[in-house]
Design an enzyme around this catalytic site. Structure first.
Site: not given
Length: 222
Positions: A130-131, A161
């Site tokens: 993910c991030h 996002e």
């Protein structure tokens, strides 16, 4: 002898101009943790600053998340060791979960960069979801090249996002990975998608977290 996994996690609980509450996303912590645990692997949790590592407590009704919160995993997150004490030679793989938190304290952190570059240069597995791949964007290997340059990778997409935290993040992860030469790809928002390119494993979003762990296991058991 069982394999050992180094969880490297953020120490941040706020992000952005409005101080949005955040942390290491529960699903992206719990699903890989429980998957590695079922495989019989040993897991140590290190955070950027040490001490309690914040968890963004979403999807509390998820059974895997419940299992994590009920066992020693949560205790480990409440009592992490600082990453400056991590000895990469002790581990077979490193895993970086997402949540918005790592965007704050990982991209420009030299200790984060050193751990990831050392793990990769020593033939170990590097993984993030993910991030979490923000931790990779400034990592250079001993030959001076960026770790992600020319590699097939994924991570939280611009499309995702836009409807999640665009106002809170200082840059788009998808763009940052591409700027470092990564061969970035993604699927439709919030669908499971993970990629292994050699010893680098990345996942797009929370639904991809277990897939990342499974790919890491496949590499370690090969």
């Amino acid at each position: 002898m069982s394999k050992k996994i180094l969880f490297m996690v953020s120490s941040t609980n706020v992000i952005g101009p409005k101080n949005r509450r955040t942390g290491n996303l529960l699903t992206e912590v719990a699903h890989p943790y429980e998957t590695f645990k079922k495989q019989g692997y040993d897991i140590d949790v290190f955070s950027v600053k040490g001490g309690e590592a914040p968890i963004d407590m979403v999807e509390l009704d998820d059974p895997t998340n419940k299992a994590f919160l009920a066992d020693e995993g949560l205790t480990k997150f409440k009592n992490t060791t600082g990453i400056d004490k991590a000895l990469v030679d002790n581990y077979d793989a490193v895993f970086v979960p997402g949540g918005l938190a790592p965007v704050v304290d990982m991209p420009d952190n030299p200790t984060v960069q050193n751990i990831l570059s050392s793990m990769y240069d020593k033939g170990k597995v590097v993984s993030a979801v993910c991030h979490g791949p923000v931790s990779l964007i400034n990592v250079k290997l001993k030959d001076g090249s960026y770790l992600v340059d020319g590699k097939k990778v994924t991570g939280f997409s611009i499309a995702e996002e836009m409807n999640y935290a665009k106002e809170d993040v200082p840059f788009e992860l998808e763009d940052a990975l591409k700027e470092r030469g990564a061969d970035y790809s993604c699927v439709a928002p919030w669908q499971a998608y993970s990629i292994a390119d050699g010893r680098l494993v990345t996942g797009q979003n929370p639904a991809s977290a277990q897939g990342v762990a499974e790919k890491v296991i496949a590499i370690l058991e090969a």
